[in-house]
Design an enzyme around this catalytic site. Structure first.
Site, PDB file in Angstrom:
ATOM      1  N   LYS A 271       0.842  -1.208   0.000  1.00  0.00           N
ATOM      2  CA  LYS A 271       0.000   0.000   0.000  1.00  0.00           C
ATOM      3  C   LYS A 271       0.869   1.246   0.000  1.00  0.00           C
ATOM      4  O   LYS A 271       1.895   1.287   0.702  1.00  0.00           O
ATOM      5  CB  LYS A 271      -0.882   0.027   1.266  1.00  0.00           C
TER       6      LYS A 271
ATOM      7  N   HIS B  66      -3.493   3.516   1.004  1.00  0.00           N
ATOM      8  CA  HIS B  66      -3.697   3.035   2.369  1.00  0.00           C
ATOM      9  C   HIS B  66      -4.850   3.744   3.094  1.00  0.00           C
ATOM     10  O   HIS B  66      -5.659   3.115   3.761  1.00  0.00           O
ATOM     11  CB  HIS B  66      -2.381   3.207   3.146  1.00  0.00           C
TER      12      HIS B  66
HETATM   13  N1  LIG Z   1      -5.460  -1.264   5.533  1.00  0.00           N
HETATM   14  C1  LIG Z   1      -5.393  -0.956   6.804  1.00  0.00           C
HETATM   15  O1  LIG Z   1      -5.529   0.207   7.211  1.00  0.00           O
HETATM   16  C2  LIG Z   1      -5.184  -2.022   7.801  1.00  0.00           C
HETATM   17  C3  LIG Z   1      -4.793  -3.271   7.376  1.00  0.00           C
HETATM   18  N2  LIG Z   1      -4.580  -4.268   8.278  1.00  0.00           N
HETATM   19  C4  LIG Z   1      -4.194  -5.598   7.749  1.00  0.00           C
HETATM   20  O2  LIG Z   1      -5.064  -6.585   8.314  1.00  0.00           O
HETATM   21  C5  LIG Z   1      -4.275  -7.556   8.971  1.00  0.00           C
HETATM   22  C6  LIG Z   1      -5.022  -8.162  10.140  1.00  0.00           C
HETATM   23  O3  LIG Z   1      -5.423  -7.169  11.046  1.00  0.00           O
HETATM   24  P1  LIG Z   1      -4.854  -7.042  12.536  1.00  0.00           P
HETATM   25  O4  LIG Z   1      -5.048  -5.638  12.964  1.00  0.00           O
HETATM   26  O5  LIG Z   1      -3.506  -7.596  12.559  1.00  0.00           O
HETATM   27  O6  LIG Z   1      -5.878  -7.873  13.410  1.00  0.00           O
HETATM   28  P2  LIG Z   1      -6.538  -9.340  13.416  1.00  0.00           P
HETATM   29  O7  LIG Z   1      -7.996  -9.134  13.544  1.00  0.00           O
HETATM   30  O8  LIG Z   1      -6.011 -10.173  12.323  1.00  0.00           O
HETATM   31  O9  LIG Z   1      -6.068  -9.892  14.815  1.00  0.00           O
HETATM   32  C7  LIG Z   1      -4.724 -10.169  15.098  1.00  0.00           C
HETATM   33  C8  LIG Z   1      -4.650 -10.504  16.569  1.00  0.00           C
HETATM   34  O10 LIG Z   1      -5.392 -11.693  16.831  1.00  0.00           O
HETATM   35  C9  LIG Z   1      -4.533 -12.664  17.409  1.00  0.00           C
HETATM   36  N3  LIG Z   1      -4.875 -13.966  16.803  1.00  0.00           N
HETATM   37  C10 LIG Z   1      -4.805 -14.305  15.507  1.00  0.00           C
HETATM   38  N4  LIG Z   1      -5.221 -15.567  15.327  1.00  0.00           N
HETATM   39  C11 LIG Z   1      -5.559 -16.042  16.538  1.00  0.00           C
HETATM   40  C12 LIG Z   1      -6.061 -17.296  16.991  1.00  0.00           C
HETATM   41  N5  LIG Z   1      -6.299 -18.293  16.149  1.00  0.00           N
HETATM   42  N6  LIG Z   1      -6.295 -17.442  18.317  1.00  0.00           N
HETATM   43  C13 LIG Z   1      -6.062 -16.417  19.189  1.00  0.00           C
HETATM   44  N7  LIG Z   1      -5.586 -15.210  18.805  1.00  0.00           N
HETATM   45  C14 LIG Z   1      -5.336 -15.033  17.490  1.00  0.00           C
HETATM   46  C15 LIG Z   1      -3.126 -12.250  17.046  1.00  0.00           C
HETATM   47  O11 LIG Z   1      -2.233 -12.687  18.035  1.00  0.00           O
HETATM   48  P3  LIG Z   1      -0.714 -13.150  17.734  1.00  0.00           P
HETATM   49  O12 LIG Z   1      -0.202 -12.263  16.637  1.00  0.00           O
HETATM   50  O13 LIG Z   1      -0.057 -12.941  19.049  1.00  0.00           O
HETATM   51  O14 LIG Z   1      -0.776 -14.588  17.325  1.00  0.00           O
HETATM   52  C16 LIG Z   1      -3.250 -10.729  17.046  1.00  0.00           C
HETATM   53  O15 LIG Z   1      -3.176 -10.241  18.363  1.00  0.00           O
HETATM   54  C17 LIG Z   1      -3.024  -6.786   9.369  1.00  0.00           C
HETATM   55  O16 LIG Z   1      -1.967  -7.638   9.738  1.00  0.00           O
HETATM   56  C18 LIG Z   1      -2.781  -5.984   8.127  1.00  0.00           C
HETATM   57  O17 LIG Z   1      -2.203  -6.785   7.122  1.00  0.00           O
HETATM   58  C19 LIG Z   1      -4.780  -4.071   9.608  1.00  0.00           C
HETATM   59  C20 LIG Z   1      -5.141  -2.840  10.080  1.00  0.00           C
HETATM   60  C21 LIG Z   1      -5.384  -1.723   9.220  1.00  0.00           C
HETATM   61  O1  LIG Z   2      -2.397  -1.599   9.916  1.00  0.00           O
HETATM   62  C1  LIG Z   2      -2.619  -0.670   9.140  1.00  0.00           C
HETATM   63  O2  LIG Z   2      -2.518  -0.825   7.930  1.00  0.00           O
HETATM   64  C2  LIG Z   2      -3.036   0.632   9.658  1.00  0.00           C
HETATM   65  O3  LIG Z   2      -2.969   1.617   8.979  1.00  0.00           O
HETATM   66  C3  LIG Z   2      -3.654   0.679  10.986  1.00  0.00           C
HETATM   67  O4  LIG Z   2      -3.255  -0.259  11.850  1.00  0.00           O
HETATM   68  C4  LIG Z   2      -3.765   2.019  11.619  1.00  0.00           C
HETATM   69  O5  LIG Z   2      -2.537   2.558  11.798  1.00  0.00           O
HETATM   70  C5  LIG Z   2      -4.589   1.887  12.849  1.00  0.00           C
HETATM   71  O6  LIG Z   2      -5.747   1.575  12.743  1.00  0.00           O
HETATM   72  C6  LIG Z   2      -3.953   2.118  14.136  1.00  0.00           C
HETATM   73  O7  LIG Z   2      -4.888   1.863  15.126  1.00  0.00           O
END
Ligand SMILES: NC(=O)C1=CN([C@@H]2O[C@H](COP(=O)(O)OP(=O)(O)OC[C@H]3O[C@@H](n4cnc5c(N)ncnc54)[C@H](OP(=O)(O)O)[C@@H]3O)[C@@H](O)[C@H]2O)C=CC1
Ligand SMILES: O=C(O)C(=O)[C@@H](O)[C@H](O)C(=O)CO
Length: 278
Positions: free
Chosen positions: A79, A112
């Site tokens: 992104k 993004h």
């Molecule tokens: N475009 C944007 O603005 C955004 C994009 N994203 C994208 O989305 C992806 C996913 O979102 P994210 O915010 O990471 O959140 P998620 O909803 O994917 O949750 C991730 C969390 O859940 C935990 N988890 C995952 N699987 C399990 C399981 N089977 N059992 C218990 N706990 C679990 C992980 O723990 P642990 O890691 O400790 O295993 C971590 O703490 C990001 O990695 C990114 O690529 C995210 C936010 C914003």
């Molecule tokens: O993960 C991403 O791609 C983000 O942009 C977000 O996590 C963003 O920074 C946010 O939601 C922080 O709370």
């Protein structure tokens, strides 16, 4: 090895319904965790310039190619970050991401955040269109766009975004925006599909998980897929990474789906697009 179904985007390019997301995955761990994901059967990896770990994603792709996969087996998203919005700066940011990834082409490039107050997302998207026309990226789209931002792109640019990556989970279901996507052929990809882990302890979800002898994460991810969302859960252990893809030999009955639908409460765990301005 589990495999997610492939879903065609609006230009025919296929993406896996379940990908692996790497927000907050430390750069030093990214190659190993993405390798675990690829070994588990994931083929779609979601990173961003902002995450600082594109090089690790690229390293995992190279390892997978050395192990017998071909480049076309793998789908990489990154992104353009906020500071790089603008036509020329986006083209430069793309070059920089591609170099960090070590790839010759990208599968999906997203804006993004819309940053409407800066007023640059249309010209930023025009740079994405140029990259798409030049064959340097197979599909283009956006992230965190709300309906008025999408309407402007539909009115003022030529390529309908393949996908809008937005926060979606049982506590924030985004029904109106998802309906707008469906009407215009824009796929919904759910970020924080597990609500950053906070939704996993909801008693409705743990109850269904216990009845089905599944994990809460599997129940939530199955609910997303049944509702037509693509998902990109992040996890940090082999067990969780594998478990989050093991979604295809159970079903949610309509009453269980309805129970998850009933958890909507308009709650965001991430930033609201209106409040991200720089
Ligand atoms: N475009 C944007 O603005 C955004 C994009 N994203 C994208 O989305 C992806 C996913 O979102 P994210 O915010 O990471 O959140 P998620 O909803 O994917 O949750 C991730 C969390 O859940 C935990 N988890 C995952 N699987 C399990 C399981 N089977 N059992 C218990 N706990 C679990 C992980 O723990 P642990 O890691 O400790 O295993 C971590 O703490 C990001 O990695 C990114 O690529 C995210 C936010 C914003
Ligand atoms: O993960 C991403 O791609 C983000 O942009 C977000 O996590 C963003 O920074 C946010 O939601 C922080 O709370």
């Amino acid at each position: 090895m589990q495999r997610a179904p492939k879903v065609p985007l609006n230009n025919g390019v296929e993406i896996d319904a379940v990908g692996y997301g790497v927000y907050k995955v430390p750069p030093a761990d990214t190659a190993d965790l993405c390798t675990l994901a690829l070994e588990a059967g994931y083929r779609t990896l979601d990173t961003a310039a902002m995450y600082g770990n594109e090089a690790g994603v690229g390293e995992a792709v190279r390892r997978a190619l050395a192990g017998g996969l071909t480049r076309s087996d793998i789908f990489v998203t990154t992104k353009v970050f906020n500071r790089d919005q603008g036509y020329d700066s986006t083209l430069r940011a793309f070059d920089s991401s591609l170099e960090l990834l070590g790839l010759e082409y990208l599968d999906l490039y997203l804006i993004h955040w819309p940053l409407p107050e800066r007023g640059l997302y249309v010209e930023t998207y025009r740079a994405l269109e140029q990259l798409y026309r030049d064959g340097r990226v197979r599909a283009i789209g956006v992230s965190n766009f709300q309906r008025p931002h999408l309407e402007r792109l539909l009115d003022e640019t030529g390529v309908v975004p393949a996908l809008n990556q937005i926060e979606v989970h049982p506590y924030l279901q985004q029904r109106e925006l998802r309906a707008f996507h469906a009407e215009h052929g824009i796929a919904t990809q759910a970020w924080s599909p597990l609500g950053r882990g906070h939704v996993l302890t909801d008693p409705v979800i743990t109850g269904i998980a216990s009845d089905l002898d599944r994990t809460p994460a599997q129940v939530i991810l199955r609910w997303h897929l049944d509702g037509g969302n693509l998902v990109i859960p992040k996890a940090s252990s082999a067990e969780r990474i594998q478990g989050n893809l093991d979604l295809f030999d159970f079903i949610l009955t309509p009453d269980r789906r309805a129970a998850l639908d009933g958890l909507e409460r308009g709650h965001r765990f991430g930033s609201h697009p209106d409040r991200v301005n720089s």
